[in-house]
Design a protein around this motif. Structure first.
Motif, mmCIF file in Angstrom:
data_model
loop_
_atom_site.group_PDB
_atom_site.id
_atom_site.type_symbol
_atom_site.label_atom_id
_atom_site.label_comp_id
_atom_site.label_asym_id
_atom_site.label_seq_id
_atom_site.Cartn_x
_atom_site.Cartn_y
_atom_site.Cartn_z
ATOM 1 N N GLU A 196 -53.740 -19.275 49.637
ATOM 2 C CA GLU A 196 -54.380 -19.920 50.788
ATOM 3 C C GLU A 196 -55.337 -18.963 51.485
ATOM 4 O O GLU A 196 -56.473 -19.295 51.796
ATOM 5 C CB GLU A 196 -53.297 -20.359 51.802
ATOM 6 N N ARG A 197 -54.821 -17.736 51.726
ATOM 7 C CA ARG A 197 -55.564 -16.859 52.628
ATOM 8 C C ARG A 197 -56.886 -16.366 52.060
ATOM 9 O O ARG A 197 -57.776 -16.015 52.823
ATOM 10 C CB ARG A 197 -54.689 -15.676 53.060
ATOM 11 N N ILE A 198 -57.015 -16.341 50.704
ATOM 12 C CA ILE A 198 -58.302 -15.875 50.192
ATOM 13 C C ILE A 198 -59.409 -16.914 50.404
ATOM 14 O O ILE A 198 -60.560 -16.671 50.124
ATOM 15 C CB ILE A 198 -58.249 -15.464 48.693
ATOM 16 N N LYS A 199 -59.013 -18.076 50.955
ATOM 17 C CA LYS A 199 -60.026 -19.090 51.248
ATOM 18 C C LYS A 199 -60.442 -19.062 52.719
ATOM 19 O O LYS A 199 -61.245 -19.881 53.152
ATOM 20 C CB LYS A 199 -59.481 -20.482 50.910
ATOM 21 N N ASN A 200 -59.842 -18.166 53.511
ATOM 22 C CA ASN A 200 -60.222 -18.125 54.925
ATOM 23 C C ASN A 200 -60.231 -16.692 55.453
ATOM 24 O O ASN A 200 -59.813 -15.764 54.757
ATOM 25 C CB ASN A 200 -59.271 -19.004 55.758
ATOM 26 N N PHE A 201 -60.731 -16.522 56.663
ATOM 27 C CA PHE A 201 -60.772 -15.196 57.284
ATOM 28 C C PHE A 201 -59.714 -15.065 58.376
ATOM 29 O O PHE A 201 -59.757 -14.145 59.180
ATOM 30 C CB PHE A 201 -62.179 -14.916 57.857
ATOM 31 N N ASP A 202 -58.738 -15.991 58.400
ATOM 32 C CA ASP A 202 -57.704 -15.920 59.428
ATOM 33 C C ASP A 202 -56.741 -14.783 59.136
ATOM 34 O O ASP A 202 -56.600 -14.344 58.000
ATOM 35 C CB ASP A 202 -56.924 -17.244 59.488
ATOM 36 N N GLU A 203 -56.044 -14.366 60.185
ATOM 37 C CA GLU A 203 -55.141 -13.237 60.054
ATOM 38 C C GLU A 203 -54.058 -13.534 59.003
ATOM 39 O O GLU A 203 -53.548 -14.654 58.918
ATOM 40 C CB GLU A 203 -54.496 -12.942 61.412
ATOM 41 N N VAL A 204 -53.716 -12.516 58.216
ATOM 42 C CA VAL A 204 -52.759 -12.696 57.125
ATOM 43 C C VAL A 204 -51.301 -12.686 57.617
ATOM 44 O O VAL A 204 -50.583 -13.662 57.431
ATOM 45 C CB VAL A 204 -53.017 -11.674 55.996
ATOM 46 N N PRO A 205 -50.839 -11.600 58.273
ATOM 47 C CA PRO A 205 -49.458 -11.643 58.779
ATOM 48 C C PRO A 205 -49.409 -12.453 60.070
ATOM 49 O O PRO A 205 -50.317 -12.361 60.897
ATOM 50 C CB PRO A 205 -49.118 -10.174 59.057
ATOM 51 N N LEU A 206 -48.382 -13.275 60.221
ATOM 52 C CA LEU A 206 -48.408 -14.235 61.321
ATOM 53 C C LEU A 206 -47.668 -13.780 62.576
ATOM 54 O O LEU A 206 -47.678 -14.473 63.585
ATOM 55 C CB LEU A 206 -47.852 -15.578 60.825
ATOM 56 N N GLY A 207 -46.997 -12.636 62.508
ATOM 57 C CA GLY A 207 -46.321 -12.136 63.706
ATOM 58 C C GLY A 207 -44.900 -12.651 63.825
ATOM 59 O O GLY A 207 -44.530 -13.652 63.228
ATOM 60 N N TYR A 208 -44.083 -11.930 64.603
ATOM 61 C CA TYR A 208 -42.695 -12.337 64.855
ATOM 62 C C TYR A 208 -42.636 -13.402 65.940
ATOM 63 O O TYR A 208 -43.426 -13.377 66.884
ATOM 64 C CB TYR A 208 -41.888 -11.145 65.374
ATOM 65 N N SER A 209 -41.664 -14.292 65.808
ATOM 66 C CA SER A 209 -41.308 -15.147 66.938
ATOM 67 C C SER A 209 -40.428 -14.306 67.866
ATOM 68 O O SER A 209 -39.971 -13.229 67.484
ATOM 69 C CB SER A 209 -40.521 -16.359 66.446
ATOM 70 N N ARG A 210 -40.159 -14.827 69.052
ATOM 71 C CA ARG A 210 -39.313 -14.094 69.995
ATOM 72 C C ARG A 210 -37.930 -13.845 69.385
ATOM 73 O O ARG A 210 -37.385 -12.748 69.489
ATOM 74 C CB ARG A 210 -39.183 -14.912 71.276
ATOM 75 N N GLN A 211 -37.432 -14.868 68.723
ATOM 76 C CA GLN A 211 -36.110 -14.765 68.101
ATOM 77 C C GLN A 211 -36.095 -13.675 67.020
ATOM 78 O O GLN A 211 -35.179 -12.857 66.948
ATOM 79 C CB GLN A 211 -35.769 -16.120 67.490
ATOM 80 N N GLU A 212 -37.142 -13.685 66.206
ATOM 81 C CA GLU A 212 -37.236 -12.677 65.140
ATOM 82 C C GLU A 212 -37.358 -11.275 65.731
ATOM 83 O O GLU A 212 -36.755 -10.318 65.246
ATOM 84 C CB GLU A 212 -38.444 -12.973 64.236
ATOM 85 N N ALA A 213 -38.151 -11.160 66.794
ATOM 86 C CA ALA A 213 -38.346 -9.855 67.428
ATOM 87 C C ALA A 213 -37.028 -9.339 67.992
ATOM 88 O O ALA A 213 -36.668 -8.166 67.824
ATOM 89 C CB ALA A 213 -39.398 -9.947 68.523
ATOM 90 N N LEU A 214 -36.282 -10.231 68.644
ATOM 91 C CA LEU A 214 -35.002 -9.813 69.228
ATOM 92 C C LEU A 214 -34.026 -9.392 68.136
ATOM 93 O O LEU A 214 -33.299 -8.410 68.268
ATOM 94 C CB LEU A 214 -34.408 -10.946 70.070
ATOM 95 N N LYS A 215 -34.044 -10.118 67.035
ATOM 96 C CA LYS A 215 -33.158 -9.800 65.928
ATOM 97 C C LYS A 215 -33.505 -8.420 65.351
ATOM 98 O O LYS A 215 -32.635 -7.595 65.094
ATOM 99 C CB LYS A 215 -33.283 -10.889 64.852
ATOM 100 N N GLU A 216 -34.803 -8.188 65.168
ATOM 101 C CA GLU A 216 -35.233 -6.903 64.621
ATOM 102 C C GLU A 216 -34.916 -5.768 65.607
ATOM 103 O O GLU A 216 -34.442 -4.700 65.211
ATOM 104 C CB GLU A 216 -36.736 -6.933 64.295
ATOM 105 N N ALA A 217 -35.145 -6.033 66.886
ATOM 106 C CA ALA A 217 -34.881 -5.016 67.911
ATOM 107 C C ALA A 217 -33.404 -4.638 67.936
ATOM 108 O O ALA A 217 -33.045 -3.491 68.223
ATOM 109 C CB ALA A 217 -35.324 -5.527 69.280
ATOM 110 N N SER A 218 -32.556 -5.607 67.601
ATOM 111 C CA SER A 218 -31.111 -5.356 67.655
ATOM 112 C C SER A 218 -30.681 -4.342 66.596
ATOM 113 O O SER A 218 -29.596 -3.789 66.669
ATOM 114 C CB SER A 218 -30.339 -6.666 67.472
#
Lengths: 473, 271
Positions: A23-45
């Protein structure tokens, strides 16, 4: 492995969602989409909150990493981003483009048990949260209090200049940033592609600086329109030079000036700063090659190869003279380039370009290489294999083999001490041999990373404060 | 933003624009150029500085409305503002007392020849100016050129004004007539500069040309403007725009000028 609360700790980092390669080679949008708050909290833990904090030492700007992770765990996002901002003025940027795997994450204590904490992803999460949060607030951040009646000129608006400007503004100095291009941001806007660092993010970080009271003068090339001496005459008490390593290197091989052969700087500037990927909506054109060769093995080469794919190339070769082990690019970028279909031709060196009668490139002749003895950089140097010539048919070439410091300021500043490659000589605090003149970033070190330049901007800001305080008045 | 102080057509498709740009006029010298971007989605194009006034902070640009950017500029009026203008870029022409100096301007190249002739005259040179236009309708700045020249020879391609023929015909006759020439400066289309060099270089006459490469940055960071000088790659914006004509690879220059010929919006026409 158990936490202080005696809970088992997850060995593996929370993965970051990303756009699939097809998909991404057809656009210039950012590749990694970032953590959600839940994911960030889980990783921070997963953070062990070590007492000796090796990660802080691994960070070129010494962000109090365990403290911001702690604040995040406590769900105090504002406190967490404030801790980051104390040392890093551009967390939206560094959370995306820092080579964390070689810095903070390389020394993370969790590595003994599993994957290191994804510090960069957490930083990005907080910086993006802050950016969204700021959008909803009507009031802009208050300009620095207790303004000191001294002004500092910053030459260049890349990572070094922006950081130095931010630090000085926070200390109450009046700061003006001069930029040669029509838009501030330096390599963040002309070099790093949209799919790795969206330009709207850079703009919002610069708006934050404007909120701190930093003034910007675009379209002003210091060294031509005004010399360093003129800046002092205009009333600036100190000058920081962060003009970057702007002069692209070429290999000086036959045919290198054929049409369709770009420096990575030109190719990326056309696409990123001038938005040639939106031509003809934007006026600046760029060649859209079908068979593209990118020369080099650094991050800029990866950016160029991936950009060429997004512009519609059928096949992109990445030609690098050493082996993959010696590639200076971030592993993450190499992996993404591979996922997207870039054809890596390692231990290969271009020797000549062929063209047609209209002067357009049609092919690149290469030699196979093998690794010999280690050179001055400690990497095994490539040696040509006799008789191994072969030709790749290409209609576009992007040369990404580094830059040397731009000579305009050294040439126009009488007495400014420079090194062997034209880089400005400074001490470890960023002082040049001229009183009141400081420098940092790629113009001092030669091409390096965004965060190294930011570190230099920060260090110089401290030295400028000291200089102006001692000078009194 | 850069305020337009005056804007008018000098000849068909040849436009003059006086712009308030004190940072540029403060340091500008003959031979330098600016980079202009005419609108928010526009290209960056180089335009030679045709004149500058340090007192009122203005610069004068003369350009041909040939591509999108220059056509947009031509349509702008007094009081309008140009979003971006960077300069002075490039190295000033080396002006000293050479003795007998011949300056040659072709078409739009006549505009930058004017401050050059003026500076050469100020340094005590005897200035012979050769200017060539397409036809009588295209003649501009004859009076200005006359005021800074010891001798001015005007020609048109079709003979509708002045002598009939090309600037190279005039030059050839001057040389055949025994005129002593210490230096030649030529500014104009690449093909004209190549033709001038074809006459002067074999005779050992020192010849300086101002190259009109395509550019993006204009400050050394992109290399779009690279040219071949004495077999070595040089950047027009950093090492030029003036070069010793005997060392210039004109054929490469002309091919590179055609890089974007196929793109619809070829706004890069030399100006």
């Amino acid at each position: 492995m158990y936490s202080k609360e005696n809970m088992p700790i997850e060995k593996n980092a929370v993965p970051m969602r990303q756009q699939p390669a097809t998909e991404r080679i057809k656009n210039f949008d950012e590749v990694p989409l970032g953590y959600s708050r839940q994911e960030a909290l889980k990783e921070a833990s997963r953070c062990l909150q070590c007492v000796n904090k090796p990660c802080v030492g691994g960070c070129p700007v010494h962000i109090e990493i365990p403290s911001f992770i702690k604040a995040l765990r406590d769900n105090d996002l504002q406190k967490a981003i404030d801790i980051i901002h104390a040392n890093d003025s551009l967390p939206c940027v560094t959370g995306r483009v820092c080579p964390q795997e070689e810095q903070c994450q390389a020394v993370c204590a969790m590595k003994k048990f599993g994957e290191p904490i994804s510090i960069g992803r957490l930083e990005r999460f907080l910086a993006d949260w802050d950016r969204e949060n700021r959008k909803n607030k009507k009031d802009t951040p208050a300009a620095a209090v207790a303004a000191k009646n001294r002004s500092v000129a910053i030459v260049g608006s890349g990572p070094a200049g922006l950081t130095c400007a931010a630090e000085l503004a926070k200390k109450g100095f009046s700061v003006r940033v001069f930029e040669g291009y029509h838009k501030p941001g330096g390599v963040l806007v002309y070099g790093i592609p949209e799919f790795r660092l969206p330009k709207a993010i850079v703009e919002s970080e610069i708006d934050l600086l404007k909120g701190l009271g930093v003034d910007f003068t675009p379209d002003a090339l210091i060294g031509r329109a005004l010399t360093i001496e003129d800046l002092f005459k205009q009333g600036f008490s100190a000058v920081f030079i962060g003009a970057g390593a702007g002069l692209p290197n070429f290999m000086n091989i036959p045919g290198e000036n054929l049409n369709g052969i770009y420096s990575a700087n030109e190719f990326l500037t056309r696409v990123n700063l001038m938005k040639a990927y939106k031509f003809p909506e934007y006026d600046t054109p760029v060649k859209r090659g079908s068979f593209v060769a990118v020369i080099g093995g650094g991050n800029v080469a990866m950016d160029s190869a991936r950009t060429a794919l997004r512009l519609g190339a059928k096949h992109v070769y990445l030609i690098y003279r050493r082996s993959e082990k010696e590639m200076p690019a971030r592993e993450e970028e190499v992996i993404r380039a591979r996922e997207e279909g870039v054809d890596f031709r390692i231990l290969t060196n271009p020797v000549r370009y062929a063209g047609d009668d209209r002067g357009a490139v049609t092919g690149v002749e290469c030699l196979k290489m093998e690794l010999g003895q280690p050179d001055s950089s400690g990497r095994r140097s490539p040696v040509a294999v006799k008789g191994s010539e072969f030709i790749l048919d290409v209609d576009e070439v992007i040369v990404a083999i580094g830059n040397t410091p731009n000579p305009i300021i050294p040439r126009t500043t009488a007495g400014l001490k420079t090194g062997r490659h034209g880089e400005i000589s400074t001490d470890e605090s960023g002082r040049t041999n001229l009183p009141g003149v400081f420098a940092g970033g790629d113009i001092v070190t030669g091409a390096a990373t965004v965060i190294t330049a930011m570190g230099a901007g920060r260090t110089a800001a401290l030295a400028i404060e000291k200089y102006l305080t001692e000078k009194g008045g | 933003m850069f305020k337009i102080l005056a804007s008018r057509e000098l000849a068909p498709k040849v436009n003059l624009m006086q712009v308030y740009a004190p940072l540029v006029s403060g340091k500008a010298e003959a031979g330098q150029f600016v980079i202009v971007r005419a609108h928010e989605k526009g290209e960056r194009i180089p335009l030679t500085i045709a004149d500058f006034n340090r007192q009122d902070g203005s610069i004068t640009l003369v350009f041909q409305a040939a591509g999108k950017t220059t056509s947009m500029l031509a349509a702008m009026k007094k009081g309008d503002r140009i979003p971006d203008l960077l300069g002075p870029q490039g190295n000033p022409t080396e002006i000293k007392n050479y003795g007998n100096a011949v300056v040659i301007g072709g078409g739009i190249g006549i505009a930058p020849v004017y401050p050059l002739a003026r500076s050469l005259r100020e340094q005590g040179n005897k200035v012979i100016s050769i200017v060539g236009y397409r036809s009588k309708d295209h003649v501009f700045w004859e009076d200005k050129m006359s005021s800074v020249s010891d001798r001015l020879i005007v020609s048109t391609n079709d003979g509708s004004y002045g002598r009939k023929g090309l600037v190279t015909d005039t030059l050839q006759e001057l040389i055949s007539g025994g005129q002593k020439i210490d230096i030649v400066f030529a500014i104009g289309p690449a093909i004209m500069m190549k033709a001038v060099s074809g006459i002067t270089v074999p005779l050992g006459i020192k010849t300086v040309v101002s190259l009109n490469s395509l550019m993006v940055c204009g400050m050394g960071m992109c290399g779009a403007c690279r040219v071949e000088i004495g077999g070595k790659t040089r950047f027009t914006c950093m090492d030029g725009p003036d070069f010793d004509a005997s060392l210039v690879n004109f054929d490469l220059l002309m091919k590179r000028l055609d890089t974007y010929k196929n793109e619809e919006c070829s706004c890069h026409k030399p100006a």
